[in-house]
Design an enzyme around this catalytic site. Structure first.
Site, PDB file in Angstrom:
ATOM      1  N   ILE A 194      -6.117 -18.476  -2.133  1.00 17.28           N
ATOM      2  CA  ILE A 194      -6.461 -19.743  -2.790  1.00 17.28           C
ATOM      3  C   ILE A 194      -5.464 -20.053  -3.909  1.00 17.28           C
ATOM      4  O   ILE A 194      -5.108 -21.216  -4.136  1.00 17.28           O
ATOM      5  CB  ILE A 194      -7.905 -19.692  -3.326  1.00 17.28           C
ATOM      6  CG1 ILE A 194      -8.889 -19.737  -2.150  1.00 17.28           C
ATOM      7  CG2 ILE A 194      -8.188 -20.838  -4.299  1.00 17.28           C
ATOM      8  CD1 ILE A 194     -10.332 -19.468  -2.519  1.00 17.28           C
ATOM      9  N   HIS A 195      -4.983 -19.020  -4.585  1.00 16.79           N
ATOM     10  CA  HIS A 195      -3.986 -19.212  -5.643  1.00 16.79           C
ATOM     11  C   HIS A 195      -2.607 -19.553  -5.079  1.00 16.79           C
ATOM     12  O   HIS A 195      -1.716 -19.950  -5.834  1.00 16.79           O
ATOM     13  CB  HIS A 195      -3.867 -17.946  -6.499  1.00 16.79           C
ATOM     14  CG  HIS A 195      -4.939 -17.789  -7.525  1.00 16.79           C
ATOM     15  ND1 HIS A 195      -6.217 -17.388  -7.223  1.00 16.79           N
ATOM     16  CD2 HIS A 195      -4.911 -17.966  -8.871  1.00 16.79           C
ATOM     17  CE1 HIS A 195      -6.929 -17.312  -8.325  1.00 16.79           C
ATOM     18  NE2 HIS A 195      -6.165 -17.666  -9.344  1.00 16.79           N
TER      19      HIS A 195
ATOM     20  N   GLU B  29     -14.354   8.346  -3.082  1.00 15.55           N
ATOM     21  CA  GLU B  29     -15.733   8.826  -2.897  1.00 15.55           C
ATOM     22  C   GLU B  29     -16.232   8.624  -1.465  1.00 15.55           C
ATOM     23  O   GLU B  29     -17.393   8.282  -1.221  1.00 15.55           O
ATOM     24  CB  GLU B  29     -16.682   8.174  -3.916  1.00 15.55           C
ATOM     25  CG  GLU B  29     -16.331   8.569  -5.339  1.00 15.55           C
ATOM     26  CD  GLU B  29     -17.408   8.270  -6.341  1.00 15.55           C
ATOM     27  OE1 GLU B  29     -18.592   8.410  -6.017  1.00 15.55           O
ATOM     28  OE2 GLU B  29     -17.056   7.893  -7.472  1.00 15.55           O
TER      29      GLU B  29
ATOM     30  N   THR C 102     -14.230   7.456   2.402  1.00 19.12           N
ATOM     31  CA  THR C 102     -13.675   6.242   3.006  1.00 19.12           C
ATOM     32  C   THR C 102     -14.754   5.445   3.741  1.00 19.12           C
ATOM     33  O   THR C 102     -15.851   5.954   4.002  1.00 19.12           O
ATOM     34  CB  THR C 102     -12.579   6.614   4.017  1.00 19.12           C
ATOM     35  OG1 THR C 102     -13.194   7.391   5.070  1.00 19.12           O
ATOM     36  CG2 THR C 102     -11.467   7.422   3.366  1.00 19.12           C
ATOM     37  N   SER C 103     -14.414   4.217   4.093  1.00 23.34           N
ATOM     38  CA  SER C 103     -15.349   3.402   4.876  1.00 23.34           C
ATOM     39  C   SER C 103     -15.711   4.084   6.184  1.00 23.34           C
ATOM     40  O   SER C 103     -16.854   3.994   6.666  1.00 23.34           O
ATOM     41  CB  SER C 103     -14.746   2.022   5.157  1.00 23.34           C
ATOM     42  OG  SER C 103     -14.691   1.240   3.985  1.00 23.34           O
ATOM     43  N   GLU C 104     -14.741   4.793   6.760  1.00 21.55           N
ATOM     44  CA  GLU C 104     -15.000   5.497   8.021  1.00 21.55           C
ATOM     45  C   GLU C 104     -16.027   6.610   7.817  1.00 21.55           C
ATOM     46  O   GLU C 104     -16.938   6.793   8.635  1.00 21.55           O
ATOM     47  CB  GLU C 104     -13.686   6.071   8.564  1.00 21.55           C
ATOM     48  CG  GLU C 104     -12.701   5.027   9.067  1.00 21.55           C
ATOM     49  CD  GLU C 104     -11.980   4.269   7.958  1.00 21.55           C
ATOM     50  OE1 GLU C 104     -11.420   3.200   8.234  1.00 21.55           O
ATOM     51  OE2 GLU C 104     -11.994   4.757   6.791  1.00 21.55           O
TER      52      GLU C 104
ATOM     53  N   GLY D  30       1.130 -19.353  -3.954  1.00 21.61           N
ATOM     54  CA  GLY D  30       2.258 -18.580  -4.470  1.00 21.61           C
ATOM     55  C   GLY D  30       1.952 -17.922  -5.805  1.00 21.61           C
ATOM     56  O   GLY D  30       2.421 -16.807  -6.089  1.00 21.61           O
TER      57      GLY D  30
END
Length: 379
Positions: free
Chosen positions: A337-338, A363, A365-367, A340
């Protein structure tokens, strides 16, 4: 079911927000650039009770619950992920391990200075060959007269260099697998305790991460946490609460990134009007806001269950997994959205983006969270 914070909880939330905006926000990028956690900030955090949020007053703590703790970490993360991470690691890992499994003598000697901000805490589980597979610990502790001789190393440790107290695990009986791992309290002044390489990280740069080396480090018998062989199980229980911390931090980072995007979208004009008027941007903001709210509710649910004394293994893993991935998605959309400017350090979007990624790794991983969740639902 009531999803509203109480008046007291709201007061705590807004008090921390005011502190974060006045004492942290103006310097966050400077600390990030210099990879420096300011010493002058620690007594201010201690004065607010943020070094002992979840511990009873008898140990110098603030006597709050996990719901309050979650809102505090969120508010710190909303302004600076690195400060939020440091406060979270100090509370939920090092200090909490001692609180949950330490003797009264250990709590008085180590926990009280930690909760009052006189001591800075670290927690060591990860090694070069033991990350997601924490049972692969190779650091050893061999029984000797009056204690243990510890040899090995720990990697990716928050506060490894600046800490005064470290809780870490080591193998005490290699024939018993993860039931042969024990937890110990280390004092930085112990001979053979040596901080090592500091990591040059992409994000969370003001929160120091480094290695620790043990070379015939003598740990007295009284510094064993619980019984020998209980360290791995202790660590898994500590992580149940620690994952609520990272979920809360993730929500805060996402919230900060979202607010930066909203502000910029209202100010930035293209084709003669603010880009917030365009449906493409509006849809992005709507999705971001919805995902943040979902992550917050999931995190508060885990926190409330923790306060109720319920088992939170599944809920904390769900909250940590979902909230951390939301933080990455939302912060990336904030950069988009910002435009550049989002890719420059003139705006805060890039820092939220860099900080967010660690939340999907640290803490567990997502896996690993998905493995934990699957085991719980298929039991």
């Amino acid at each position: 079911m009531n999803f509203e914070l109480s008046d007291e909880q709201l007061q705590i939330k807004m008090s921390v927000r005011e502190f974060a905006e006045s004492e942290i926000a103006p310097y966050a990028l400077e600390w990030d650039e210099s990879q420096h956690f300011p010493d002058e900030l620690r007594p201010k955090l201690a004065e607010l009770g943020l070094f002992g949020v979840i511990f009873p007053e008898q140990y110098g703590g603030a006597g709050m619950g996990y719901v309050e703790y979650s809102t505090i970490i969120e508010e710190l993360g909303r302004v600076c992920g690195a400060v939020g991470l440091s406060v979270a690691a100090h509370n939920s890992l090092c200090s909490n391990h001692i609180y949950m499994f330490g003797t009264e003598e250990q709590k008085q000697k180590y926990l009280v200075p930690l909760t009052q901000g006189e001591s800075w805490g670290a927690w060591g589980l990860t090694e070069s060959m033991a990350g997601s597979d924490a049972s692969g610990t190779r650091t050893t502790a061999v029984g000797t007269d009056g204690g243990w001789k510890v040899n090995g190393s720990k990697n990716f440790i928050t506060h490894a260099i600046s800490c005064h107290t470290l809780v870490a695990v080591a193998v005490t009986d290699k024939d018993k697998g993860n039931k042969g791992i024990s937890a110990f309290i280390f004092d930085k002044s112990m001979p053979g305790f040596r901080p090592d390489k500091k990591e040059n990280k992409v994000g969370m740069r003001a929160s120091e991460t480094a290695s620790v080396v043990f070379e015939d480090c003598f740990v007295p018998t009284e510094n064993l946490l619980g019984n020998a062989g209980e360290g791995f199980l202790q660590a898994m229980q500590v992580l149940d609460g620690g994952r609520i911390s990272i979920a809360s931090l993730s929500v805060g980072i996402a919230q900060g990134a979202y607010e930066a995007a909203v502000k910029y979208a209202k100010e930035r004009e293209q084709f003669g009007r603010p880009i917030a008027d365009f449906q493409a941007i509006q849809f992005k903001l709507a999705d971001m806001a919805t995902q943040i709210e979902c992550a917050r509710l999931l995190t508060l649910q885990a926190a409330a269950l923790k306060d109720a004394g319920k088992k939170v293994t599944k809920q904390s893993a769900m909250a940590k997994m979902y909230a951390s991935e939301v933080a990455v998605r939302v912060s990336e959309e904030s950069v988009q959205i910002h435009g550049g400017y989002g890719y420059t350090k003139d705006y805060p979007a890039e820092k939220y983006w860099r900080d967010s990624k660690l939340c999907t790794i640290g803490e567990g991983t997502s896996e690993i969270q998905r493995i934990v969740i699957a085991k719980q639902i298929l039991r």
